[in-house]
Design a protein around this motif. Sequence first.
Motif, PDB file in Angstrom:
ATOM      1  N   CYS A   1       1.428  58.563 -25.533  1.00 39.65           N
ATOM      2  CA  CYS A   1       0.986  59.958 -25.447  1.00 39.65           C
ATOM      3  C   CYS A   1       1.087  60.634 -26.817  1.00 39.65           C
ATOM      4  CB  CYS A   1       1.794  60.718 -24.402  1.00 39.65           C
ATOM      5  SG  CYS A   1       3.560  60.841 -24.749  1.00 39.65           S
ATOM      6  N   ARG A   2       0.278  61.648 -27.015  1.00 41.32           N
ATOM      7  CA  ARG A   2       0.208  62.336 -28.305  1.00 41.32           C
ATOM      8  C   ARG A   2       1.529  62.995 -28.684  1.00 41.32           C
ATOM      9  NH1 ARG A   2      -5.002  63.854 -30.310  1.00 41.32           N
ATOM     10  NH2 ARG A   2      -6.723  63.232 -28.949  1.00 41.32           N
ATOM     11  N   GLY A   3       2.320  63.413 -27.696  1.00 38.11           N
ATOM     12  CA  GLY A   3       3.564  64.104 -27.978  1.00 38.11           C
ATOM     13  C   GLY A   3       4.723  63.188 -28.306  1.00 38.11           C
ATOM     14  N   ASP A   4       4.484  61.888 -28.342  1.00 33.55           N
ATOM     15  CA  ASP A   4       5.546  60.929 -28.646  1.00 33.55           C
ATOM     16  C   ASP A   4       5.991  61.114 -30.097  1.00 33.55           C
ATOM     17  OD1 ASP A   4       6.944  58.399 -29.274  1.00 33.55           O
ATOM     18  OD2 ASP A   4       6.167  57.750 -27.323  1.00 33.55           O
ATOM     19  N   LEU A   5       7.298  61.204 -30.324  1.00 33.59           N
ATOM     20  CA  LEU A   5       7.812  61.465 -31.662  1.00 33.59           C
ATOM     21  C   LEU A   5       7.929  60.211 -32.531  1.00 33.59           C
ATOM     22  CD1 LEU A   5      10.569  64.173 -30.999  1.00 33.59           C
ATOM     23  CD2 LEU A   5       8.216  64.469 -31.819  1.00 33.59           C
ATOM     24  N   HIS A   6       7.727  59.048 -31.966  1.00 37.92           N
ATOM     25  CA  HIS A   6       7.705  57.830 -32.784  1.00 37.92           C
ATOM     26  C   HIS A   6       6.360  57.760 -33.498  1.00 37.92           C
ATOM     27  CE1 HIS A   6       7.831  53.719 -34.132  1.00 37.92           C
ATOM     28  NE2 HIS A   6       9.048  53.536 -33.626  1.00 37.92           N
ATOM     29  N   GLN A   7       6.395  57.631 -34.820  1.00 38.24           N
ATOM     30  CA  GLN A   7       5.167  57.711 -35.597  1.00 38.24           C
ATOM     31  C   GLN A   7       4.160  56.619 -35.239  1.00 38.24           C
ATOM     32  OE1 GLN A   7       8.186  57.189 -36.792  1.00 38.24           O
ATOM     33  NE2 GLN A   7       8.232  55.338 -38.067  1.00 38.24           N
ATOM     34  N   ASP A   8       4.628  55.414 -34.885  1.00 36.85           N
ATOM     35  CA  ASP A   8       3.706  54.353 -34.504  1.00 36.85           C
ATOM     36  C   ASP A   8       3.003  54.684 -33.187  1.00 36.85           C
ATOM     37  OD1 ASP A   8       4.671  53.041 -36.720  1.00 36.85           O
ATOM     38  OD2 ASP A   8       5.854  51.572 -35.603  1.00 36.85           O
ATOM     39  N   HIS A   9       3.779  55.138 -32.198  1.00 32.35           N
ATOM     40  CA  HIS A   9       3.199  55.517 -30.902  1.00 32.35           C
ATOM     41  C   HIS A   9       2.175  56.631 -31.084  1.00 32.35           C
ATOM     42  CE1 HIS A   9       7.189  54.190 -28.735  1.00 32.35           C
ATOM     43  NE2 HIS A   9       6.625  53.224 -29.423  1.00 32.35           N
ATOM     44  N   ARG A  10       2.560  57.628 -31.868  1.00 31.69           N
ATOM     45  CA  ARG A  10       1.707  58.802 -32.014  1.00 31.69           C
ATOM     46  C   ARG A  10       0.367  58.461 -32.667  1.00 31.69           C
ATOM     47  NH1 ARG A  10       5.339  61.539 -34.050  1.00 31.69           N
ATOM     48  NH2 ARG A  10       4.784  61.482 -36.251  1.00 31.69           N
ATOM     49  N   LEU A  11       0.386  57.565 -33.648  1.00 31.63           N
ATOM     50  CA  LEU A  11      -0.866  57.187 -34.304  1.00 31.63           C
ATOM     51  C   LEU A  11      -1.815  56.505 -33.330  1.00 31.63           C
ATOM     52  CD1 LEU A  11      -2.657  56.886 -36.778  1.00 31.63           C
ATOM     53  CD2 LEU A  11      -1.461  54.742 -37.307  1.00 31.63           C
TER      54      LEU A  11
ATOM     55  N   HIS B   1     -14.190  57.950 -21.725  1.00 34.08           N
ATOM     56  CA  HIS B   1     -13.391  57.225 -20.745  1.00 34.08           C
ATOM     57  C   HIS B   1     -12.148  58.033 -20.369  1.00 34.08           C
ATOM     58  CE1 HIS B   1     -15.665  54.151 -23.031  1.00 34.08           C
ATOM     59  NE2 HIS B   1     -15.813  53.594 -21.843  1.00 34.08           N
ATOM     60  N   LEU B   2     -11.557  57.649 -19.254  1.00 30.61           N
ATOM     61  CA  LEU B   2     -10.296  58.245 -18.835  1.00 30.61           C
ATOM     62  C   LEU B   2      -9.177  57.619 -19.671  1.00 30.61           C
ATOM     63  CD1 LEU B   2      -8.543  59.944 -16.908  1.00 30.61           C
ATOM     64  CD2 LEU B   2      -8.525  57.974 -15.353  1.00 30.61           C
ATOM     65  N   VAL B   3      -8.537  58.424 -20.503  1.00 33.99           N
ATOM     66  CA  VAL B   3      -7.452  57.966 -21.362  1.00 33.99           C
ATOM     67  C   VAL B   3      -6.149  58.571 -20.845  1.00 33.99           C
ATOM     68  CG1 VAL B   3      -6.507  57.899 -23.705  1.00 33.99           C
ATOM     69  CG2 VAL B   3      -8.998  57.784 -23.350  1.00 33.99           C
ATOM     70  N   LEU B   4      -5.224  57.728 -20.442  1.00 32.50           N
ATOM     71  CA  LEU B   4      -3.937  58.170 -19.926  1.00 32.50           C
ATOM     72  C   LEU B   4      -2.841  57.810 -20.927  1.00 32.50           C
ATOM     73  CD1 LEU B   4      -4.163  57.087 -16.165  1.00 32.50           C
ATOM     74  CD2 LEU B   4      -4.627  59.343 -17.162  1.00 32.50           C
ATOM     75  N   GLY B   5      -2.053  58.805 -21.311  1.00 34.90           N
ATOM     76  CA  GLY B   5      -0.959  58.593 -22.240  1.00 34.90           C
ATOM     77  C   GLY B   5       0.345  58.362 -21.506  1.00 34.90           C
ATOM     78  N   TYR B   6       0.923  57.181 -21.668  1.00 30.61           N
ATOM     79  CA  TYR B   6       2.176  56.866 -20.977  1.00 30.61           C
ATOM     80  C   TYR B   6       3.374  57.359 -21.792  1.00 30.61           C
ATOM     81  CZ  TYR B   6       1.779  52.671 -23.990  1.00 30.61           C
ATOM     82  OH  TYR B   6       1.618  51.807 -25.053  1.00 30.61           O
ATOM     83  N   GLU B   7       4.535  57.409 -21.154  1.00 28.05           N
ATOM     84  CA  GLU B   7       5.747  57.918 -21.797  1.00 28.05           C
ATOM     85  C   GLU B   7       6.792  56.816 -21.920  1.00 28.05           C
ATOM     86  OE1 GLU B   7       7.409  61.047 -19.425  1.00 28.05           O
ATOM     87  OE2 GLU B   7       7.361  59.876 -17.583  1.00 28.05           O
ATOM     88  N   ILE B   8       7.614  56.930 -22.965  1.00 29.69           N
ATOM     89  CA  ILE B   8       8.687  55.975 -23.212  1.00 29.69           C
ATOM     90  C   ILE B   8       9.949  56.769 -23.550  1.00 29.69           C
ATOM     91  CG2 ILE B   8       9.522  54.107 -24.683  1.00 29.69           C
ATOM     92  CD1 ILE B   8       6.625  53.275 -25.126  1.00 29.69           C
ATOM     93  N   ALA B   9      10.977  56.618 -22.740  1.00 32.03           N
ATOM     94  CA  ALA B   9      12.244  57.318 -22.995  1.00 32.03           C
ATOM     95  C   ALA B   9      12.957  56.677 -24.186  1.00 32.03           C
ATOM     96  CB  ALA B   9      13.132  57.259 -21.758  1.00 32.03           C
ATOM     97  N   LYS B  10      13.520  57.518 -25.071  1.00 29.04           N
ATOM     98  CA  LYS B  10      14.198  57.003 -26.252  1.00 29.04           C
ATOM     99  C   LYS B  10      15.108  58.070 -26.847  1.00 29.04           C
ATOM    100  CE  LYS B  10       9.854  57.752 -28.739  1.00 29.04           C
ATOM    101  NZ  LYS B  10       9.154  58.128 -27.493  1.00 29.04           N
TER     102      LYS B  10
ATOM    103  N   GLU C   1       5.287  56.697 -11.927  1.00 32.16           N
ATOM    104  CA  GLU C   1       5.068  56.757 -13.374  1.00 32.16           C
ATOM    105  C   GLU C   1       4.244  57.999 -13.656  1.00 32.16           C
ATOM    106  OE1 GLU C   1       5.166  52.081 -14.742  1.00 32.16           O
ATOM    107  OE2 GLU C   1       3.225  52.996 -14.273  1.00 32.16           O
ATOM    108  N   ALA C   2       4.414  58.556 -14.850  1.00 34.11           N
ATOM    109  CA  ALA C   2       3.707  59.780 -15.194  1.00 34.11           C
ATOM    110  C   ALA C   2       2.954  59.598 -16.509  1.00 34.11           C
ATOM    111  CB  ALA C   2       4.681  60.948 -15.305  1.00 34.11           C
ATOM    112  N   PHE C   3       1.844  60.316 -16.611  1.00 34.27           N
ATOM    113  CA  PHE C   3       0.943  60.160 -17.749  1.00 34.27           C
ATOM    114  C   PHE C   3       0.439  61.525 -18.203  1.00 34.27           C
ATOM    115  CE2 PHE C   3       0.761  56.448 -15.060  1.00 34.27           C
ATOM    116  CZ  PHE C   3       0.868  55.389 -15.948  1.00 34.27           C
ATOM    117  N   TYR C   4       0.026  61.569 -19.444  1.00 30.00           N
ATOM    118  CA  TYR C   4      -0.624  62.744 -20.011  1.00 30.00           C
ATOM    119  C   TYR C   4      -2.123  62.465 -20.122  1.00 30.00           C
ATOM    120  CZ  TYR C   4       4.086  64.175 -21.322  1.00 30.00           C
ATOM    121  OH  TYR C   4       5.417  64.515 -21.286  1.00 30.00           O
ATOM    122  N   CYS C   5      -2.921  63.493 -19.959  1.00 35.36           N
ATOM    123  CA  CYS C   5      -4.367  63.333 -20.060  1.00 35.36           C
ATOM    124  C   CYS C   5      -4.954  64.574 -20.721  1.00 35.36           C
ATOM    125  CB  CYS C   5      -4.983  63.117 -18.681  1.00 35.36           C
ATOM    126  SG  CYS C   5      -6.744  62.749 -18.723  1.00 35.36           S
TER     127      CYS C   5
END
Length: 231
Positions: free
Chosen positions: A117-127, A139-148, A209-213
């Motif tokens: 997801c765009r709000g992920d603070l890890h720079q690799d994920h965010r890119l 297309h339908l783009v779903l952003g998944y979340e990763i706890a860290k 599971e939850a996603f951002y769109c």
Amino acid sequence: MLRLDPGRGSDFPPVVVALGAHCDDIEIGAGGLLLQLAEAWPGARLHALVLCSTSEREAETTASLKSFSAGLDLELTVLDLPDGRLPAHWDAVKQAVEDTGVRAREAGDVRVVLTPCRGDLHQDHRLVAELAPTVFRRHLVLGYEIAKWDGDLGRPAVHLPVRPELAQRKAELLIEHYPSQHDHDWFDREAFLGLMRVRGIECHTRYAEAFYCDKITLGVSAPALHERGSS
């Protein structure tokens, strides 16, 4: 409840695209969805791209994604870009995502794209999250979340109920296939099930599971005649 559908028929096989910066990202963020798609869409195509890896972790992610997608036709690409440095390799990341998009669209009807997801603070994920919609524009783009450690969990608007047995299966497969990650405090069964339990509360089920769109296009269909009480 909106539902994913497999598309337009046998001439256009449903295709799922899954993008991950690191070897376990896709399964942590969307493992429950992959398990459900493997049940619901047998024979569908899964095009997965993992950008950062080592030889050890490539073996782990290959075995893991094969297990999560059992029943799907998996095409997996694993690159060896440096962990934590993806923004410095923007061109290579962009090209890899574009190449995946070309192969996926040639394979069939792309129904959903999974990405961090765009709000992920890890720079690799965010890119990866920022580049995905520049390639998959219709297309339908779903952003998944990763706890860290960063504490960047937010309020996702899209929830997918996950049956308890599949939630347990997700946690079991992650622990089984990624022994290299067992020493991390964010990588354990309680963490995976705990987040799914919280998201389940948010959609009145046990686990989810939850996603951002960023964008969803709606279509309205008329009910069948028998559903309207007509003969």
